[in-house]
Write an enzyme that holds these catalytic residues in place. Structure first.
Site, PDB file in Angstrom:
ATOM      1  N   TYR A  30       0.826  -1.220   0.000  1.00  0.00           N
ATOM      2  CA  TYR A  30       0.000   0.000   0.000  1.00  0.00           C
ATOM      3  C   TYR A  30       0.857   1.267   0.000  1.00  0.00           C
ATOM      4  O   TYR A  30       0.627   2.187   0.777  1.00  0.00           O
ATOM      5  CB  TYR A  30      -0.933   0.016   1.224  1.00  0.00           C
ATOM      6  CG  TYR A  30      -1.615  -1.302   1.477  1.00  0.00           C
ATOM      7  CD1 TYR A  30      -2.649  -1.735   0.641  1.00  0.00           C
ATOM      8  CD2 TYR A  30      -1.225  -2.130   2.522  1.00  0.00           C
ATOM      9  CE1 TYR A  30      -3.273  -2.950   0.859  1.00  0.00           C
ATOM     10  CE2 TYR A  30      -1.850  -3.351   2.743  1.00  0.00           C
ATOM     11  CZ  TYR A  30      -2.859  -3.759   1.913  1.00  0.00           C
ATOM     12  OH  TYR A  30      -3.473  -4.955   2.133  1.00  0.00           O
ATOM     13  N   TYR A 157     -12.276  -7.512   6.485  1.00  0.00           N
ATOM     14  CA  TYR A 157     -11.125  -7.556   5.580  1.00  0.00           C
ATOM     15  C   TYR A 157     -10.861  -9.017   5.233  1.00  0.00           C
ATOM     16  O   TYR A 157     -10.780  -9.873   6.116  1.00  0.00           O
ATOM     17  CB  TYR A 157      -9.866  -6.957   6.232  1.00  0.00           C
ATOM     18  CG  TYR A 157      -8.656  -7.113   5.342  1.00  0.00           C
ATOM     19  CD1 TYR A 157      -8.457  -6.242   4.271  1.00  0.00           C
ATOM     20  CD2 TYR A 157      -7.764  -8.165   5.520  1.00  0.00           C
ATOM     21  CE1 TYR A 157      -7.370  -6.411   3.412  1.00  0.00           C
ATOM     22  CE2 TYR A 157      -6.678  -8.344   4.663  1.00  0.00           C
ATOM     23  CZ  TYR A 157      -6.495  -7.461   3.612  1.00  0.00           C
ATOM     24  OH  TYR A 157      -5.436  -7.634   2.759  1.00  0.00           O
ATOM     25  N   ASP A 259     -13.461 -16.809   7.992  1.00  0.00           N
ATOM     26  CA  ASP A 259     -12.097 -16.435   7.645  1.00  0.00           C
ATOM     27  C   ASP A 259     -11.347 -16.252   8.966  1.00  0.00           C
ATOM     28  O   ASP A 259     -11.442 -15.201   9.599  1.00  0.00           O
ATOM     29  CB  ASP A 259     -12.127 -15.150   6.810  1.00  0.00           C
ATOM     30  CG  ASP A 259     -10.735 -14.610   6.509  1.00  0.00           C
ATOM     31  OD1 ASP A 259      -9.761 -15.109   7.108  1.00  0.00           O
ATOM     32  OD2 ASP A 259     -10.633 -13.685   5.682  1.00  0.00           O
ATOM     33  N   LYS A 286      -1.809 -16.787   7.989  1.00  0.00           N
ATOM     34  CA  LYS A 286      -0.981 -16.014   8.924  1.00  0.00           C
ATOM     35  C   LYS A 286      -0.176 -16.882   9.903  1.00  0.00           C
ATOM     36  O   LYS A 286       0.900 -17.330   9.555  1.00  0.00           O
ATOM     37  CB  LYS A 286      -1.850 -14.967   9.628  1.00  0.00           C
ATOM     38  CG  LYS A 286      -2.248 -13.845   8.663  1.00  0.00           C
ATOM     39  CD  LYS A 286      -2.634 -12.561   9.354  1.00  0.00           C
ATOM     40  CE  LYS A 286      -2.576 -11.389   8.405  1.00  0.00           C
ATOM     41  NZ  LYS A 286      -3.850 -11.079   7.735  1.00  0.00           N
TER      42      LYS A 286
HETATM   43  C1  LIG Z   1      -4.323 -11.098   6.307  1.00  0.00           C
HETATM   44  C2  LIG Z   1      -5.710 -11.560   6.059  1.00  0.00           C
HETATM   45  C3  LIG Z   1      -6.103 -12.055   4.810  1.00  0.00           C
HETATM   46  C4  LIG Z   1      -5.174 -12.091   3.614  1.00  0.00           C
HETATM   47  O1  LIG Z   1      -4.111 -12.955   3.804  1.00  0.00           O
HETATM   48  P1  LIG Z   1      -2.794 -12.794   2.860  1.00  0.00           P
HETATM   49  O2  LIG Z   1      -1.929 -13.929   3.290  1.00  0.00           O
HETATM   50  O3  LIG Z   1      -2.236 -11.454   3.182  1.00  0.00           O
HETATM   51  O4  LIG Z   1      -3.250 -12.897   1.461  1.00  0.00           O
HETATM   52  C5  LIG Z   1      -7.398 -12.496   4.668  1.00  0.00           C
HETATM   53  N1  LIG Z   1      -8.271 -12.459   5.690  1.00  0.00           N
HETATM   54  C6  LIG Z   1      -7.928 -11.998   6.918  1.00  0.00           C
HETATM   55  C7  LIG Z   1      -8.924 -12.018   8.017  1.00  0.00           C
HETATM   56  C8  LIG Z   1      -6.639 -11.520   7.135  1.00  0.00           C
HETATM   57  O5  LIG Z   1      -6.315 -11.026   8.331  1.00  0.00           O
END
Ligand SMILES: *Cc1c(COP(=O)(O)O)cnc(C)c1O
Length: 436
Positions: A30, A157, A259, A286
């Site tokens: 970004y 997100y 997610d 992550k």
């Molecule tokens: C960081 C994140 C993503 C994206 O993961 P990347 O490995 O950066 O592509 C998707 N969803 C959530 C909740 C996240 O915190």
């Protein structure tokens, strides 16, 4: 003596050249290429510290919430090293290997019962793409191809590729910029914050129900970050909201996607929030590899896998080049085992306590709107956008690495952080708040 001086000067020159090339040629997240914000040079990492511009600072970010065991952990280092000595990578098409199978076994074991079909993706965003694809293919497979939209809540997100962007907070800037290009999804209100009271909760639930009922024939799935919205604003909400989503999804034939890329592996005090309410599809990323390598996983139920088998192709139409990378799988298994062998629940609880006590006084500082914690997450929300450069400078001067965004100065430290480091971190956050 003079020789030592020459070595130091040489090293300093080397650092400056590195930074100069970086500034001219490398894109950072970004960031403008022509007017780049300053970056700092990391030359080492160990435990909970990073060597930044030649000095050791406590990392309050866990490298974007991934390095839960800290850096250079001997067990994780060894896991990668051992795998390199066998083989680093092989394609996953038509081949398999022990690191992927062991990780798959571990993921099925540690996640809630029923989530037993595993897709290994190479990043969080890609895992969300795969989850969405699974949901759409499932609806096609069971004869509901018109169900193509996703319902999500505002303030979320889910990643930076196109489908994840389409379910990310529409007020965050991504949507206006891409309007007409992004798939149009259905947005419900941000869930009321935890502890907001039953009145707020009930009216939110009723509104959600109305929305689902109205759009049910277009909707394939509900997708959310359960319990804690991360990069969309660090908001903690009530798990009752998840129960309602589960009921609505069941009642109306939608899939529920969690997610847990940010919340997974203990960050909120639950190993997975999915232990409270089980989704149909779960995304992990992550902290999956303890922050060592890029890897994500999508887990789903047998019924979903069977539904997908009924779609035109009969298969999940996805297969990245680096799917199931053996080094990433090996270090992920090692990281999960390390986590489970530790007393992580009391570590997370004690981090929470110290963050809550340490951050509370900041509530009184001018410019502070809110202070909150959940699990090993501490958040200070300002009443204005953070001056990121000033706040970061102040934090680094106090011996701490932070990366604020929007109006938020926050921390998600490694679970292994020592009390003394946590105190230093709290001091750094205080300085950042004053400067930002
Ligand atoms: C960081 C994140 C993503 C994206 O993961 P990347 O490995 O950066 O592509 C998707 N969803 C959530 C909740 C996240 O915190």
């Amino acid at each position: 003596m003079r020789k030592a001086q020459a070595v130091v000067e040489e090293a300093a020159r080397g650092r400056l050249e590195t930074l100069a090339f970086d500034r001219e040629h490398l894109w950072h997240p970004y960031t403008s290429m022509t007017e780049p914000a300053p970056v700092r040079l990391v030359t080492g990492a160990r435990g909970c510290e990073l060597e930044v511009d030649g000095r050791w600072v406590v990392d309050g970010m866990s490298s974007w919430w991934a390095a839960i065991h800290g850096y250079r952990h001997p067990v994780l280092d060894a896991a990668v090293r051992d795998q390199v000595e066998r083989f680093s990578h092989v394609m996953f098409g038509g081949l398999t290997h022990e690191p992927a199978v062991t990780l798959g076994r571990r993921l099925v074991d540690v996640t809630p019962t029923g989530l037993e079909r595993v897709f290994l993706a190479d990043s969080g965003s890609v895992s969300v793409e795969v989850a969405v694809k699974m949901a759409l293919q499932y609806q096609r497979g069971i004869g509901r191809p018109e169900r193509r939209k996703l319902l999500t809540v505002r303030g979320g997100y889910h990643g930076d590729t196109f489908h994840p962007m389409s379910v990310t907070d529409p007020d965050g800037g991504m949507h206006t910029m891409w309007s007409g290009l992004l798939p149009e999804q259905v947005f419900a209100q941000v869930p009321p914050r935890a502890g907001a009271g039953t009145g707020h909760l009930e009216s939110w639930m009723l509104a959600l129900e109305r929305q689902v009922v109205r759009r049910r024939d277009e909707l394939a799935a509900i997708i959310v970050e359960p319990l804690l919205q991360g990069a969309g604003g660090m908001r903690h909400y009530d798990s009752e909201c998840l129960r309602v989503m589960r009921d609505l999804a069941d009642e109306h034939g939608l899939l529920l996607i969690f997610d847990e890329i940010a919340t997974g592996f203990g960050r909120t005090g639950h190993l997975f929030v999915s232990e409270l309410v089980t989704p149909d599809i779960l995304c992990l990323g992550k902290a999956l590899t303890g922050g060592y390598l890029s890897l994500a996983a999508v887990l789903t139920k047998d019924a979903v896998a069977r539904g997908i088998s009924g779609s035109e192709s009969g298969v999940v139409m996805h297969g990245p080049t680096f799917m199931g990378n053996p080094m990433a799988c090996a270090v992920a298994t090692a990281s999960i085992d390390l986590l489970l062998a530790s007393d992580w629940p009391s570590r997370v609880a004690s981090i929470n306590e110290r963050l809550a006590t340490g951050l509370e006084p900041l509530q009184e500082l001018p410019g502070v709107k809110d202070v909150r914690t959940v699990g090993a997450v501490g958040v200070v929300q300002l009443d204005h956008p953070v001056d990121v450069v000033a706040a970061t400078d102040a934090a680094v001067a106090a011996g701490v690495w932070l990366r604020p965004f929007r109006d938020l100065i926050y921390t998600m430290p490694p679970y292994v952080i020592a009390d003394e480091e946590l105190d230093r971190l709290l001091h750094g956050i205080t300085e950042a708040v004053k400067a930002g």
